[in-house]
Design an enzyme around this catalytic site. Structure first.
Site, PDB file in Angstrom:
ATOM      1  N   GLU A 246      48.036  40.164  42.961  1.00 32.61           N
ATOM      2  CA  GLU A 246      47.938  41.624  42.747  1.00 32.61           C
ATOM      3  C   GLU A 246      46.453  41.908  42.590  1.00 32.61           C
ATOM      4  O   GLU A 246      45.846  41.488  41.609  1.00 32.61           O
ATOM      5  CB  GLU A 246      48.689  42.051  41.481  1.00 32.61           C
ATOM      6  N   CYS A 280      43.236  49.391  38.614  1.00 29.83           N
ATOM      7  CA  CYS A 280      43.342  49.005  40.026  1.00 29.83           C
ATOM      8  C   CYS A 280      43.745  50.202  40.876  1.00 29.83           C
ATOM      9  O   CYS A 280      43.411  50.292  42.049  1.00 29.83           O
ATOM     10  CB  CYS A 280      44.362  47.884  40.189  1.00 29.83           C
TER      11      CYS A 280
HETATM   12  P1  NAD Z   1      38.896  38.757  37.940  1.00 28.34           P
HETATM   13  O1  NAD Z   1      39.308  38.493  39.332  1.00 28.34           O
HETATM   14  O2  NAD Z   1      37.466  38.604  37.582  1.00 28.34           O
HETATM   15  O3  NAD Z   1      39.693  37.781  36.930  1.00 28.34           O
HETATM   16  C1  NAD Z   1      41.091  37.732  36.890  1.00 28.34           C
HETATM   17  C2  NAD Z   1      41.535  36.399  36.326  1.00 28.34           C
HETATM   18  O4  NAD Z   1      41.219  35.345  37.237  1.00 28.34           O
HETATM   19  C3  NAD Z   1      40.851  36.043  35.015  1.00 28.34           C
HETATM   20  O5  NAD Z   1      41.807  35.455  34.170  1.00 28.34           O
HETATM   21  C4  NAD Z   1      39.786  35.059  35.436  1.00 28.34           C
HETATM   22  O6  NAD Z   1      39.395  34.180  34.436  1.00 28.34           O
HETATM   23  C5  NAD Z   1      40.486  34.331  36.560  1.00 28.34           C
HETATM   24  N1  NAD Z   1      39.597  33.698  37.540  1.00 28.34           N
HETATM   25  C6  NAD Z   1      38.344  34.070  37.891  1.00 28.34           C
HETATM   26  N2  NAD Z   1      37.890  33.273  38.884  1.00 28.34           N
HETATM   27  C7  NAD Z   1      38.873  32.385  39.156  1.00 28.34           C
HETATM   28  C8  NAD Z   1      39.009  31.331  40.100  1.00 28.34           C
HETATM   29  N3  NAD Z   1      38.042  31.017  40.947  1.00 28.34           N
HETATM   30  N4  NAD Z   1      40.166  30.642  40.140  1.00 28.34           N
HETATM   31  C9  NAD Z   1      41.172  30.974  39.301  1.00 28.34           C
HETATM   32  N5  NAD Z   1      41.105  31.957  38.387  1.00 28.34           N
HETATM   33  C10 NAD Z   1      39.969  32.656  38.306  1.00 28.34           C
HETATM   34  O7  NAD Z   1      39.431  40.207  37.583  1.00 28.34           O
HETATM   35  P2  NAD Z   1      39.046  41.136  36.337  1.00 28.34           P
HETATM   36  O8  NAD Z   1      37.626  41.566  36.493  1.00 28.34           O
HETATM   37  O9  NAD Z   1      39.475  40.492  35.068  1.00 28.34           O
HETATM   38  O10 NAD Z   1      40.030  42.384  36.565  1.00 28.34           O
HETATM   39  C11 NAD Z   1      39.694  43.515  37.303  1.00 28.34           C
HETATM   40  C12 NAD Z   1      40.243  43.403  38.697  1.00 28.34           C
HETATM   41  O11 NAD Z   1      41.657  43.276  38.652  1.00 28.34           O
HETATM   42  C13 NAD Z   1      39.979  44.638  39.542  1.00 28.34           C
HETATM   43  O12 NAD Z   1      39.642  44.248  40.838  1.00 28.34           O
HETATM   44  C14 NAD Z   1      41.318  45.365  39.533  1.00 28.34           C
HETATM   45  O13 NAD Z   1      41.515  46.219  40.630  1.00 28.34           O
HETATM   46  C15 NAD Z   1      42.259  44.200  39.543  1.00 28.34           C
HETATM   47  N6  NAD Z   1      43.575  44.603  39.043  1.00 28.34           N
HETATM   48  C16 NAD Z   1      44.634  44.631  39.907  1.00 28.34           C
HETATM   49  C17 NAD Z   1      45.878  45.069  39.452  1.00 28.34           C
HETATM   50  C18 NAD Z   1      47.087  45.136  40.357  1.00 28.34           C
HETATM   51  O14 NAD Z   1      48.201  45.230  39.837  1.00 28.34           O
HETATM   52  N7  NAD Z   1      46.949  45.109  41.667  1.00 28.34           N
HETATM   53  C19 NAD Z   1      46.020  45.469  38.136  1.00 28.34           C
HETATM   54  C20 NAD Z   1      44.911  45.403  37.292  1.00 28.34           C
HETATM   55  C21 NAD Z   1      43.696  44.971  37.740  1.00 28.34           C
END
Ligand code: NAD
Length: 485
Positions: A246, A280
């Site tokens: 997501e 998001c």
């Molecule tokens: P992010 O991608 O930085 O991190 C998300 C998670 O992934 C964290 O737990 C992080 O530690 C982990 N992570 C980071 N790098 C990784 C890797 N290489 N391998 C595995 N795990 C890893 O996202 P964020 O900044 O915490 O959240 C904001 C983002 O989330 C925005 O892009 C937003 O649009 C999106 N979002 C999407 C939805 C949806 O339902 N589509 C909902 C909320 C937020």
């Protein structure tokens, strides 16, 4: 994502590679909020692997009962939980209260979804005889959460995964471990075994370890497209592992003919600036018919000027809080300057009253004249405006993105909405409604870089269990009727 745009460079890691503990900070004050050891991924996966068969073998009713108790635990501690979320994310208290309510509501929704989407069925037919359809859990799944909704969004995976009989290792974003730990404790207080619902503190390194771990059967991810693509790439040769992504959006909101300018402006402002744009589903691009632009922008600007941005517990209550940290505020400021220096025209400047803290004012910028509009998600309170002259152009602009989470039309006729709905490439298409606040009684997911066609929300039940079709008879019966000598 390959682009030179500065917004992609703001993902600074908060700690050194050899860190052994994680620290989180309150965005509104900069004060330390939580400190604790990083999760031991190998040990946690081994524990979950040993425990999950017994959990999966429990009657469904037992798991449902424990999750209903979880909802009660959250309800009992709702005030404390919301306060913690507000402190750790910086979101206003009223919004944190709504998040906690959503966590509670998730349980009944997920129970209903399990029954509707994955219940046991008989599919008898004259040709095949007795057929049964049942579902099985995957085993051990890792839930990787984003920072912006540290309880509600992970629960969108965790609750249906537990109902289906999986064991969960939940790694919240490194920016919100306190909220994640609190959530995990509510499951434990309700009686969900500690080995079945485990909290793992950590950042990208722990996330990577979980993704790659042989003992993890599924990765349920909510976060940025950048990270989602990295995970997808890592598992490209592992079709046996469930991956649900997501991700973000570069969501358009199109405003067409409407006499209700004030209402249209309120929908735009709510879509763009709620949660300081850290949703998001937030509207990033306002696409407007040129004859509407002056009255609409006057209203949008005057409403945005009235927005109170402040700390979570301020009085009067703010509309929105700070962005999550200084690195995010720096990246958004750079992005705004990039737009300005490449043909954008500021309608309302991005203001950061205190350089030491990540509070940002709502900002509006007309990017119509930009030769190349960067198709990146600016995860903050920046709304880009694009003027168009006809409806086809509006639809083309709305679709001019690699993402596809939400598209909304405000105004227009029913025929125009039909055309918009038919052409918009997005998992959520709204009419005269904000882009934000999707119903979790419906599937929530997107196309393009917004997801991998495994929507969450009501359809999370689908990916939390896999279907097993069985032809069944009590006694063997000969089946070869022809072709024998
Ligand atoms: P992010 O991608 O930085 O991190 C998300 C998670 O992934 C964290 O737990 C992080 O530690 C982990 N992570 C980071 N790098 C990784 C890797 N290489 N391998 C595995 N795990 C890893 O996202 P964020 O900044 O915490 O959240 C904001 C983002 O989330 C925005 O892009 C937003 O649009 C999106 N979002 C999407 C939805 C949806 O339902 N589509 C909902 C909320 C937020």
């Amino acid at each position: 994502l390959t682009t030179e745009h500065p917004a992609n460079e703001s993902k600074a890691l908060p700690r050194a590679p050899m860190a052994v503990e994680l620290v989180s900070f309150e965005p509104a004050t900069g004060a330390e909020m939580w400190r604790g050891p990083l999760g031991d991924v190998d040990e946690q996966v081994a524990r979950a692997s040993r425990a999950w068969p017994a959990w999966a073998a429990q009657p469904l009713s037992t798991r449902m009962e424990l999750l209903r108790r979880f909802a009660n635990e959250v309800r009992k501690d709702a005030e404390a939980f919301a306060t913690l979320i507000a402190r750790e994310t910086g979101k206003p208290m009223w919004e944190a209260n709504v998040e906690v309510e959503s966590v509670i509501a998730k349980v009944e929704l997920s129970i209903r979804a399990y029954a509707e989407r994955t219940a046991q069925r008989r599919l008898d037919s004259a040709l095949q005889g007795t057929m049964a359809l049942r579902h099985k859990p995957h085993g051990v799944v890792a839930v990787l959460g984003p920072f912006n909704y540290p309880a509600h969004l992970p629960c969108g995976h965790i609750v249906p995964a537990l109902i289906a009989g999986n064991a969960v290792i939940f790694k919240p974003s490194e920016k919100v471990p306190a909220s994640g730990e609190f959530l995990a404790r509510c499951f434990h207080k309700a009686g969900v075994p500690a080995a079945i619902m485990q909290f793992c503190a950590g950042g990208p390194a722990e996330g990577q370890k979980l993704v790659a771990h042989e003992g993890v059967n599924g990765v349920l991810f909510t976060g940025s497209a950048h990270t989602g693509i990295t995970i997808n790439r890592r598992l490209a040769a592992r079709p046996d592992k469930l991956v649900t992504l997501e991700m973000g959006g570069n969501n358009p909101i199109v405003v067409w003919d409407t006499p209700k300018i004030t209402d249209a402006a309120a929908i735009v402002v709510q879509s763009a600036f709620a949660s300081a744009g850290q949703r998001c589903t937030a509207a990033r691009r306002l696409i407007v018919k040129d004859t509407m632009i002056e009255p609409l922008l006057a209203e949008v600007k005057s409403l945005a000027d009235r927005i109170i941005f402040g700390a979570p517990f301020d009085s009067p209550a703010p509309f929105m809080g700070p962005v999550i940290d200084n690195a995010a505020a720096d990246g958004l400021t750079e992005s705004f300057l990039y737009l300005l220096s490449h043909g954008g025209r500021a309608i309302k400047h991005l203001v950061r009253p205190d350089e030491a803290l990540p509070f940002l004012s709502p900002a509006i910028i007309d990017v119509t004249a930009m030769a190349e509009k960067p198709d990146v998600e600016l995860f903050g309170p920046i709304l880009q405006v694009i003027r168009v002259s006809d409806f086809d152009e509006a639809i083309a602009e709305a679709n001019a993105t690699r993402y596809g989470l939400v598209a909304a039309l405000v105004g227009g006729t029913p025929q125009e909405y039909n055309r918009f709905w038919g052409h918009a490439r997005a998992g959520i298409v709204n009419w005269n409604r904000p882009t934000i606040g999707p119903s979790h009684a419906a599937p929530v997911g997107g196309t393009g870089l917004s997801g991998n066609h495994r929507p969450s929300g009501f359809y999370a039940a689908d990916y939390c269990a896999y279907p097993v079709a069985s032809g069944e008879m009590e006694q063997p019966r000969a089946a070869i009727g022809v072709g024998l000598r």
